[in-house]
Every structure is written in C-alpha cells, then in structure tokens.
Design a protein around this motif. Structure first.
Motif, mmCIF file in Angstrom:
data_model
loop_
_atom_site.group_PDB
_atom_site.id
_atom_site.type_symbol
_atom_site.label_atom_id
_atom_site.label_comp_id
_atom_site.label_asym_id
_atom_site.label_seq_id
_atom_site.Cartn_x
_atom_site.Cartn_y
_atom_site.Cartn_z
ATOM 1 N N GLY A 1 0.796 -1.205 0.125
ATOM 2 C CA GLY A 1 -0.193 0.045 0.004
ATOM 3 C C GLY A 1 0.908 1.196 0.165
ATOM 4 N N THR A 2 2.136 1.292 0.058
ATOM 5 C CA THR A 2 3.141 2.440 -0.145
ATOM 6 C C THR A 2 3.908 2.221 -1.454
ATOM 7 O OG1 THR A 2 4.916 1.668 1.139
ATOM 8 C CG2 THR A 2 3.241 2.421 2.501
ATOM 9 N N PRO A 3 4.220 3.292 -1.966
ATOM 10 C CA PRO A 3 5.369 3.151 -3.246
ATOM 11 C C PRO A 3 6.263 2.251 -3.014
ATOM 12 C CG PRO A 3 5.166 5.432 -2.548
ATOM 13 C CD PRO A 3 4.097 4.459 -1.880
ATOM 14 N N ARG A 4 7.116 2.639 -1.719
ATOM 15 C CA ARG A 4 8.354 1.689 -1.401
ATOM 16 C C ARG A 4 8.036 0.036 -1.323
ATOM 17 N NH1 ARG A 4 12.700 3.689 -0.054
ATOM 18 N NH2 ARG A 4 11.857 5.707 0.154
ATOM 19 N N ALA A 5 6.941 -0.343 -0.662
ATOM 20 C CA ALA A 5 6.396 -1.604 -0.603
ATOM 21 C C ALA A 5 6.308 -2.027 -2.021
ATOM 22 C CB ALA A 5 5.408 -1.455 0.310
ATOM 23 N N MET A 6 5.755 -1.520 -2.729
ATOM 24 C CA MET A 6 5.152 -1.800 -4.043
ATOM 25 C C MET A 6 6.660 -1.956 -5.014
ATOM 26 S SD MET A 6 2.544 -2.716 -5.939
ATOM 27 C CE MET A 6 0.958 -1.885 -5.700
ATOM 28 N N ARG A 7 7.298 -1.266 -4.814
ATOM 29 C CA ARG A 7 8.621 -1.594 -5.581
ATOM 30 C C ARG A 7 9.565 -2.444 -4.976
ATOM 31 N NH1 ARG A 7 13.316 3.290 -5.427
ATOM 32 N NH2 ARG A 7 13.211 2.365 -3.309
ATOM 33 N N GLU A 8 9.410 -2.780 -3.609
ATOM 34 C CA GLU A 8 10.266 -3.959 -3.191
ATOM 35 C C GLU A 8 9.739 -5.261 -3.531
ATOM 36 O OE1 GLU A 8 11.075 -2.488 1.138
ATOM 37 O OE2 GLU A 8 12.594 -0.839 0.271
ATOM 38 N N ALA A 9 8.289 -5.181 -3.683
ATOM 39 C CA ALA A 9 7.686 -6.537 -3.899
ATOM 40 C C ALA A 9 8.262 -7.163 -5.023
ATOM 41 C CB ALA A 9 6.173 -6.416 -3.910
ATOM 42 N N SER A 10 8.363 -8.436 -5.125
ATOM 43 C CA SER A 10 8.803 -9.169 -6.487
ATOM 44 C C SER A 10 7.737 -9.089 -7.498
ATOM 45 C CB SER A 10 9.093 -10.525 -6.152
ATOM 46 O OG SER A 10 7.942 -11.396 -5.872
ATOM 47 N N TRP A 11 7.995 -9.006 -8.784
ATOM 48 C CA TRP A 11 7.169 -8.927 -9.963
ATOM 49 C C TRP A 11 5.907 -10.080 -9.604
ATOM 50 C CZ3 TRP A 11 6.216 -12.647 -13.486
ATOM 51 C CH2 TRP A 11 5.576 -12.127 -14.683
ATOM 52 N N GLN A 12 6.630 -11.354 -9.229
ATOM 53 C CA GLN A 12 5.842 -12.498 -8.939
ATOM 54 C C GLN A 12 4.744 -12.237 -7.928
ATOM 55 O OE1 GLN A 12 5.346 -15.248 -11.222
ATOM 56 N NE2 GLN A 12 3.590 -15.392 -10.001
ATOM 57 N N ASP A 13 5.239 -11.662 -6.693
ATOM 58 C CA ASP A 13 4.376 -11.528 -5.482
ATOM 59 C C ASP A 13 3.131 -10.642 -6.022
ATOM 60 O OD1 ASP A 13 5.825 -12.839 -3.952
ATOM 61 O OD2 ASP A 13 6.860 -11.158 -3.091
ATOM 62 N N ARG A 14 3.481 -9.499 -6.828
ATOM 63 C CA ARG A 14 2.608 -8.555 -7.349
ATOM 64 C C ARG A 14 1.531 -9.094 -8.324
ATOM 65 N NH1 ARG A 14 6.985 -4.899 -7.886
ATOM 66 N NH2 ARG A 14 7.156 -5.206 -9.994
ATOM 67 N N VAL A 15 1.963 -10.402 -9.109
ATOM 68 C CA VAL A 15 1.094 -10.957 -9.958
ATOM 69 C C VAL A 15 0.220 -11.975 -9.035
ATOM 70 C CG1 VAL A 15 1.082 -12.836 -11.581
ATOM 71 C CG2 VAL A 15 2.646 -11.047 -11.975
ATOM 72 N N ASP A 16 0.687 -12.520 -8.139
ATOM 73 C CA ASP A 16 0.135 -13.334 -7.220
ATOM 74 C C ASP A 16 -1.332 -12.460 -6.438
ATOM 75 O OD1 ASP A 16 1.498 -15.322 -8.018
ATOM 76 O OD2 ASP A 16 2.671 -15.379 -6.150
#
Length: 221
Positions: A71-86
């Motif tokens: 829910g923050t830009p830093r957390a979104m950037r640091e999440a892996s691509w696959q984590d966001r996909v999931d």
C-alpha cells in the motif's frame, strides 16, 4: 438554475447518493486523506480501473494488493514481480496481471524518484491545476486520460483545488438522470468535495445501468 429545477435536481442527487454514492476508493478499503499513503493507493486503484475490466474486479485486486502489504510506493517497488502478480490473481485480475505488475513496479519507482513518494508534490508541481495534474499523472505507466480522470474525480474529496472535476462519463450519467450536463451547474447541487466525489462515482454507476436510472428517478419523485 431556477429554484424548482434546483429542488428537483437535489431530489435526484439525494436518491442517487443514497443508493449508489459510495466512492470506488472506499470500496477498495482506502481511507482517503491528503496524505501520501492513501493518495498512492488511489493511484494504484486508478491504474487498475483503467484496464478494460470490471470495476468490481479492479477494486478486488486493489484490496488484495493492499492486504498483501503493498500500500505504499516503497513496498510496491520492493515486492517481487511475481508477488504482485499473485496478489492481482487473487483479485481475479488475471487478464492483465503480468503487464500490470510491471507497470505498478515502474510507477512506484517513478513516484519515489521524482516526487519522493508523495503525490502532493506532484500536485504542487502542477500548481494545483487539474489539467496540469492530469498531465503529470499520465507519465505513470498504465495511467492515460481515463485513469487521470478517475484519480481526479475521487481525489477532489480531499483536494478542493481540483474541484469540480466531472469528466465526460460523469456528465453523460447526469444527462441520463435529467441533471445538468455542465460541470459547474452540476457541482452546485452538492454541499462538499466529499459529496461531489460520491456523486461522481454514483453517476458513473448509473451511466452503465438503465435500471439504476429508472430506480433513482422513481425514488426522487
């Protein structure tokens, strides 16, 4: 607008807000305020709503991203691509999941690098002008003119300097309900920025459903 027309219009607005006056931000669990975190979450939601996918799926996907901790830009950037996909897949945002995961990562990086993670800085760079803000918003991957309008019609609840922002989709919905299709005249039927944002969301919903239009007009009589 004459007194009778205003009273009739306000009756329609009241009926509309009562039935459909829930912002998309609120549906996504965003407690909108003039603060970096909820403003960023609204940007994420606008990105998801910009795709050719149902609003219900976009809202569900936004909820999954935020519940996963992005829910923050830093957390979104640091999440892996696959984590966001999931997370997107859990919200059934499957058709655009991979491309959107990439866009969200790049968008978070842009926000952090250029505006220190704070969309208020973007607003101030544009001098608080809604057209200027819209232009800067379209620099984010996945945000075009439609996405910028989505963001602005919701953020006017907490950014009074951009109000009224009533895009063509909102005005088309107003026309179907017999309300003014002129931005200022329509805004005069509301009492606050929050109500204006709620009205915008309600009119978008009404524009998609002739049944909703008939229901609201009947309730307003």
């Amino acid at each position: 607008m004459g007194k009778t027309d205003r009273e009739t219009g306000r009756a329609v607005v009241d009926a509309l807000l009562d039935r459909y006056g829930r912002t998309f931000a609120r549906e996504a669990g965003i407690r909108l305020a003039d603060q970096p975190k909820p403003l960023y979450q609204l940007l994420v939601l606008a990105t998801l709503l910009s795709a050719r996918i149902s609003a219900e799926v976009a809202v569900a996907a936004a909820r999954e991203l935020f519940e996963a901790g992005y829910g923050t830009p830093r957390a979104m950037r640091e999440a892996s691509w696959q984590d966001r996909v999931d997370a997107l897949d859990r919200g059934h945002y499957v058709r655009y999941d991979e491309r959107t995961s990439t866009m969200l990562g790049k968008g978070a990086e842009l926000l952090l690098d250029r505006w220190k993670g704070d969309l208020r800085r973007l607003r101030d760079e544009a001098g608080g002008d809604d057209r200027g803000i819209a232009g800067l918003l379209t620099e984010f991957p996945g945000i075009g003119p439609t996405g910028a309008d989505i963001f602005l019609r919701e953020v006017q609840a907490v950014w009074p300097q951009v109000a009224p922002h009533l895009d063509q989709r909102v005005l088309d919905g107003a026309g179907k309900l017999g309300l003014p299709r002129q931005e200022r005249r329509l805004a005069e039927l509301t009492h606050s920025g929050d109500e204006l944002a709620r009205l915008s969301a309600a009119l978008v919903r009404a524009s998609r459903s002739s049944k909703a239009v008939d229901e609201v007009i009947s309730a307003a009589r």
